[in-house]
Design an enzyme around this catalytic site. Structure first.
Site, PDB file in Angstrom:
ATOM      1  N   GLU A   1       0.826  -1.202   0.000  1.00  0.00           N
ATOM      2  CA  GLU A   1       0.000   0.000   0.000  1.00  0.00           C
ATOM      3  C   GLU A   1       0.863   1.256   0.000  1.00  0.00           C
ATOM      4  O   GLU A   1       0.709   2.121  -0.843  1.00  0.00           O
ATOM      5  CB  GLU A   1      -0.938   0.000   1.221  1.00  0.00           C
TER       6      GLU A   1
ATOM      7  N   LYS B   1      16.480   8.277  13.148  1.00  0.00           N
ATOM      8  CA  LYS B   1      16.541   8.790  14.519  1.00  0.00           C
ATOM      9  C   LYS B   1      17.402  10.049  14.542  1.00  0.00           C
ATOM     10  O   LYS B   1      18.395  10.151  13.822  1.00  0.00           O
ATOM     11  CB  LYS B   1      17.173   7.740  15.446  1.00  0.00           C
TER      12      LYS B   1
ATOM     13  N   SER C   1      18.231  11.707  19.956  1.00  0.00           N
ATOM     14  CA  SER C   1      17.560  10.464  20.352  1.00  0.00           C
ATOM     15  C   SER C   1      18.554   9.307  20.455  1.00  0.00           C
ATOM     16  O   SER C   1      18.466   8.473  21.358  1.00  0.00           O
ATOM     17  CB  SER C   1      16.465  10.135  19.330  1.00  0.00           C
TER      18      SER C   1
ATOM     19  N   LYS D   1      19.547   7.196  23.919  1.00  0.00           N
ATOM     20  CA  LYS D   1      19.462   5.742  23.997  1.00  0.00           C
ATOM     21  C   LYS D   1      20.771   5.141  24.499  1.00  0.00           C
ATOM     22  O   LYS D   1      20.771   4.176  25.276  1.00  0.00           O
ATOM     23  CB  LYS D   1      19.101   5.165  22.628  1.00  0.00           C
TER      24      LYS D   1
ATOM     25  N   ARG E   1      20.787   5.726  28.249  1.00  0.00           N
ATOM     26  CA  ARG E   1      19.860   4.815  28.943  1.00  0.00           C
ATOM     27  C   ARG E   1      20.432   3.412  29.055  1.00  0.00           C
ATOM     28  O   ARG E   1      20.249   2.721  30.058  1.00  0.00           O
ATOM     29  CB  ARG E   1      18.517   4.747  28.199  1.00  0.00           C
TER      30      ARG E   1
ATOM     31  N   ASP F   1      18.338   0.533  15.238  1.00  0.00           N
ATOM     32  CA  ASP F   1      17.110   1.080  14.653  1.00  0.00           C
ATOM     33  C   ASP F   1      17.255   2.566  14.309  1.00  0.00           C
ATOM     34  O   ASP F   1      16.284   3.324  14.343  1.00  0.00           O
ATOM     35  CB  ASP F   1      15.920   0.866  15.591  1.00  0.00           C
TER      36      ASP F   1
ATOM     37  N   ARG G   1       8.957   1.422   7.263  1.00  0.00           N
ATOM     38  CA  ARG G   1       7.688   0.748   7.520  1.00  0.00           C
ATOM     39  C   ARG G   1       6.996   0.481   6.184  1.00  0.00           C
ATOM     40  O   ARG G   1       6.818   1.387   5.371  1.00  0.00           O
ATOM     41  CB  ARG G   1       6.790   1.607   8.404  1.00  0.00           C
TER      42      ARG G   1
ATOM     43  N   GLU H   1      16.028  -1.149  10.356  1.00  0.00           N
ATOM     44  CA  GLU H   1      14.895  -1.925  10.865  1.00  0.00           C
ATOM     45  C   GLU H   1      13.724  -1.775   9.899  1.00  0.00           C
ATOM     46  O   GLU H   1      13.318  -0.662   9.571  1.00  0.00           O
ATOM     47  CB  GLU H   1      14.475  -1.437  12.246  1.00  0.00           C
TER      48      GLU H   1
ATOM     49  N   GLU I   1      -2.214   3.698  19.423  1.00  0.00           N
ATOM     50  CA  GLU I   1      -1.573   3.309  20.681  1.00  0.00           C
ATOM     51  C   GLU I   1      -0.425   4.251  21.025  1.00  0.00           C
ATOM     52  O   GLU I   1      -0.241   4.650  22.177  1.00  0.00           O
ATOM     53  CB  GLU I   1      -1.067   1.857  20.562  1.00  0.00           C
TER      54      GLU I   1
END
Length: 249
Positions: free
Chosen positions: A52, A59, A63, A67, A70, A86, A91, A153, A168
């Site tokens: 579609e 990133k 960011s 990461k 973290r 990533d 997508r 990714e 979400e």
């Protein structure tokens, strides 16, 4: 260190980071070209296009650094390349669940790509109901002085899965991850409804294909027409006959 040398050093570091980030951008460009080729092939040779649309993202350096912090990892370019997989994301949104696996198999067969990892959140959804197929793929990027092998990714999901994931994400952003329990339960129920809808639409698609197969009209003139991009060609009957008489090599 004087101001001039400080500025010069900063410019060198900026150029190094820019070059590093550009390799990921080029890897996404290559993948999007591959997907576009598959889309055009399906449009010309098959009854429908399973892809579609696609969406890519990089990133931000901020960011990436957050990461690393973290995860308590070394802040360096080699550390980023080895540990943050990533940075580049692609997508691919499909019509039906079976298309997800069809596209993933096509990507696996491309000899210049190396599949590093596959996580199937369709057969094994996350506890919150999230469904998608994730692939880590190593892409060769040919630069002026070397070849870089870049990890990106790839997420492949249906339109319904993508809609659920987008909603979400917005809910978690609004509540700063502290989503009320009742809302979490509704999200999980919505994910189950998405699965049921995907299965129903796929079943309808298969039934439509069967009906179409029973009503095929042999239109010789239509079979002789060939359209590639914006050009239309007429295929000579003699050429079809000559090719048909020769065995496949």
């Amino acid at each position: 260190m004087n101001l001039l040398s400080s500025v010069s050093q900063f410019q060198q570091l900026k150029q190094l980071i820019t070059r590093f980030m550009m390799t990921y951008k080029f890897a996404l460009d290559e993948m999007e070209t591959k997907i576009e080729i598959l889309k055009e092939e399906f449009q010309m040779l098959h009854d429908y296009n399973p892809i579609e649309h696609t969406k890519s993202r990089l990133k931000s350096p901020e960011s990436i650094m957050n990461k690393l912090v973290r995860k308590n990892l070394e802040i360096s370019l080699p550390s980023i390349k080895n540990n943050i997989r990533d940075i580049a994301g692609l997508r691919i949104t499909c019509s039906f669940i079976k298309d997800i696996y069809l596209i993933s198999e096509m990507l696996k067969r491309q000899s210049d790509l190396k599949v590093l990892e596959v996580k199937d959140y369709i057969k094994n959804p996350k506890p919150n109901g999230y469904k998608s197929l994730h692939m880590l793929i190593e892409v060769p990027v040919f630069l002026s002085d070397r070849v870089e092998h870049v990890c990106i990714e790839v997420q492949i999901r249906t339109i319904a899965m993508d809609f659920w994931a987008s909603l979400e994400h917005k809910i978690f952003y609004k509540y700063n991850a502290a989503v009320p329990e009742g809302l979490l339960q509704e999200l999980k129920a919505a994910a189950d409804s998405v699965t049921a809808l995907d299965r129903q639409m796929e079943r309808l698609h298969m039934e439509m294909g069967e009906i179409k197969g029973d009503n095929v009209i042999d239109a010789e003139e239509q079979l002789r027409m060939l359209q590639i991009d914006n050009q239309q060609f007429n295929i000579p009957i003699a050429l079809l006959e000559m090719i048909g008489d020769k065995p496949d090599n």
